[in-house]
Write an enzyme that holds these catalytic residues in place. Structure first.
Site, short mmCIF file in Angstrom:
data_model
loop_
_atom_site.label_atom_id
_atom_site.label_comp_id
_atom_site.label_asym_id
_atom_site.label_seq_id
_atom_site.Cartn_x
_atom_site.Cartn_y
_atom_site.Cartn_z
N ARG A 198 48.99 16.50 -18.04
CA ARG A 198 49.25 17.90 -18.38
C ARG A 198 50.69 18.25 -18.04
NH1 ARG A 198 48.08 19.34 -12.78
NH2 ARG A 198 49.47 21.13 -12.96
N HIS A 202 58.15 11.36 -17.28
CA HIS A 202 59.49 10.91 -16.92
C HIS A 202 59.48 9.37 -16.85
CE1 HIS A 202 60.48 15.04 -16.36
NE2 HIS A 202 59.51 15.20 -15.47
N ARG A 291 46.71 9.52 -8.39
CA ARG A 291 46.50 10.21 -7.13
C ARG A 291 46.16 11.65 -7.47
NH1 ARG A 291 49.21 13.13 -3.55
NH2 ARG A 291 49.05 12.53 -1.35
#
Ligand code: PPS
Length: 570
Positions: A198, A202, A291
């Site tokens: 969402r 990068h 994570r």
């Protein structure tokens, strides 16, 4: 196709009626009670109808709902972790009975589907929140939605699709499960690892996803959510332009992009299983779980709602049943001395590891500061900068509040002229009297009408701010609650500066420029602010000005300096 077996063992659903049947149902639907779907319900319905929520055939009935909340299973025993319910108002629920068919329409009134109502019940929302999200704290976005936005009554029943919801944006990037499976088949992709996101991608994400695909010996599907994500996220238009740039970075023929119209709940571990089932329905064989997957952020006390690896642990428990392999997200870092991204556990003790947190990245974006090339791709940064210009290019609102005659208009005028002289952006003055004449001429000074007046001003100012202009508002705005609403409406769109013009009632009354105080004292005007109507003193104004002590020129100057310090002026 063995690889495309369902996690739930059943078939991929397609709940749309054949064209001639849809036409007939459309005719009948003009007599059905109509429900206008909320944006979240429209996302849910879209994915129900196109099969992304297979094996569901409609919004959950009560028995399925109870079992999903309690055990993450449907009555049939199939794993389903997230309640997909149709919440409605008491009025609407009262107008229908079990066995009725209702029309489900989008915001423009287009008939998307019909639903045969099998269940009507009043939800125990606290219990739902606790069982599904593990909390009743409404700083969790899904709990907030449940408690404050969702209707009190749930309807369950099978849906029949008439017409897919219309999207005007990125049409070619939106796929149904069968379309995406068809693409994989055409490309000969037998193993596909899906990446859910969402956020903009990068370099670290690109390295990670490609590595995941290589390790699984699979092709890669980047499948970002464009339905509803966490409030405050970067809008999907900007994100999709960024994804398209990142796609160029993958070797040819390895990776594809498809958008998912999911309304996320930010439900952490449970939501992770849900995401996996959806990806399985889309024909993927592997799913990357990072994570804090689908994490809602922190609770009221600043503690995370879920542990960082709860989602991965829950997935492991159900992996066999899900029948889509988890690729656990491995933390990747940039190692400067080796000029490459590596897994944390691959770094050597002497390595220089570089990191840029999300918060620091946003700060740099906000302030127009340098973003290093090792962190992101220049084209992605350019898109983000375009969408999130530095503060001196963002819009802002200066919101004056104070008693009648306190000097709001005079200072607001002085400020407007100084800002026009500066010339950086267009300036609009929404003075109390001007607004009362042009926007709110039918309103009185009752509490209800004053609130409406301020909300109108707030709305206009928010539009100006969003479009990077300057709005100067100068109403009395006597109520704290309404001023807070305006602040909340504008702050996400640009700057917001509240100026309390604190000139005392004695001074205002002695000035009495319009003769209104005299009239109020004489009882000729009722409910006059400061005389027989309250003025709630702001507690959090950025600036407090008493015009008995400060000239309009100096007061405006002080505001300019504050705006400069905040970064809105250069
Ligand atoms: S509010 O409460 O914010 O909606 O009021 P606002 O629209 O700013 O008021 C604009 C001007 O209306 C005049 N006026 C009154 N003020 C307060 N109470 C009562 N009952 C009232 N009746 C008329 C008053 O002159 C306000 O102008 P300013 O510029 O503040 O003097």
């Amino acid at each position: 196709m063995g690889a495309f077996k369902q996690a739930h063992g059943g078939e991929l659903k397609d709940l749309y009626l054949a064209e001639h049947k849809a036409d007939e149902e459309k005719l009948r639907a003009s007599d059905y009670p109509s429900w206008d779907l909320s944006p979240r319900q429209l996302c849910d319905l879209d994915l129900l109808l196109n099969g992304a929520f297979s094996p569901l055939e409609g919004f959950l009935g009560q028995a399925d709902y109870e079992k999903v909340c309690a055990e993450m299973r449907l009555q049939s025993g199939i794993l389903w972790p997230m309640p997909v319910t149709l919440d409605v108002s008491e009025d609407f629920a009262g107008s229908i009975s079990q066995g009725d068919t209702i029309a489900l329409r989008d915001a423009e009134g287009v008939l998307i589907a019909t639903m045969e109502v099998s269940d009507i019940w009043v939800a125990d929302k606290e219990s739902e929140a606790q069982r599904v999200f593990g909390t009743t704290d409404d700083s969790h976005p899904a709990v907030d939605y449940l408690m404050h936005k969702a209707g009190p009554v749930y309807l369950g029943g099978k849906v029949r699709g008439i017409e897919p919801p219309t999207f005007y944006d990125f049409k070619l990037l939106r796929d149904t499960p069968s379309e995406l499976r068809g693409r994989f088949r055409k490309l000969g992709w037998r193993k596909v690892v899906a990446f859910q996101t969402r956020n903009p991608l990068h370099r670290g994400h690109q390295e990670l996803t490609f590595r995941a695909a290589r390790e699984a010996d699979a092709n890669l599907l980047i499948q970002p959510v464009v339905g509803m994500t966490k409030p405050g996220d970067i809008d999907h238009f900007t994100r999709v332009r960024c994804y398209e740039h990142v796609l160029e970075q993958y070797p040819d023929q390895t990776t594809t992009l498809s958008l998912l119209n999911l309304a996320m709940r930010m439900g952490g571990p449970r939501e992770t299983l849900w995401h996996a089932i959806i990806r399985k329905n889309y024909g993927c064989t592997h799913f990357i779980v990072g994570r804090d997957h689908a994490g809602p952020g922190n609770d009221r006390n600043g503690e995370p709602f879920y542990g960082p690896y709860d989602a991965q642990e829950l997935y492991l428990e159900y992996e066999k049943e899900l029948d889509i392999t988890m690729v656990p997200f491995k933390m990747m870092v940039y190692v400067e001395n080796k000029a490459e991204y590596l897994l944390v556990d691959e770094t050597d003790p002497g390595d220089t590891v570089l990191d840029l947190s999300g918060t620091e990245f946003r700060r740099r974006l906000n302030e127009g500061l340098d973003i290093p090339e090792w962190f992101s791709f220049p084209k992605v940064v350019e898109e983000l900068r375009r969408a999130h210009p530095p503060r001196h290019e963002q819009g802002f609102t200066v919101f004056f509040t104070g008693l009648s005659g306190s000097g709001k208009s005079t200072v607001a005028n002085a400020l407007m002229v100084k800002l026009l002289e500066d010339g950086s952006r267009p300036v609009t003055l929404l003075d109390g009297d001007i607004v009362r004449k042009n926007l709110s001429s039918e309103l009185t000074f009752s509490k209800e009408h004053r609130d409406l007046n301020i909300q109108r001003i707030g709305f206009v100012a928010s539009e100006i701010t969003k479009n990077r202009g300057i709005a100067i508002c100068a109403p009395i705005a006597p109520y704290t609650h309404t001023r807070r609403l305006v602040r909340e409406m504008i702050s996400p769109l640009g700057g917001f500066l509240e100026v309390h013009v604190s000139t005392s009632i004695e001074v205002c009354e002695s000035r009495d420029r319009k003769g209104l105080y005299a009239k109020a004292r004489a009882g000729l005007i009722k409910g006059f602010t400061g005389i027989d109507d309250p003025y709630e003193v702001p507690e959090k104004a950025e600036i407090v000005i008493d015009t008995a002590e400060l000239s309009p020129d100096l007061a405006a100057h002080r505001i300019l300096i504050t705006l400069e310090k905040m970064g809105y002026l250069r």
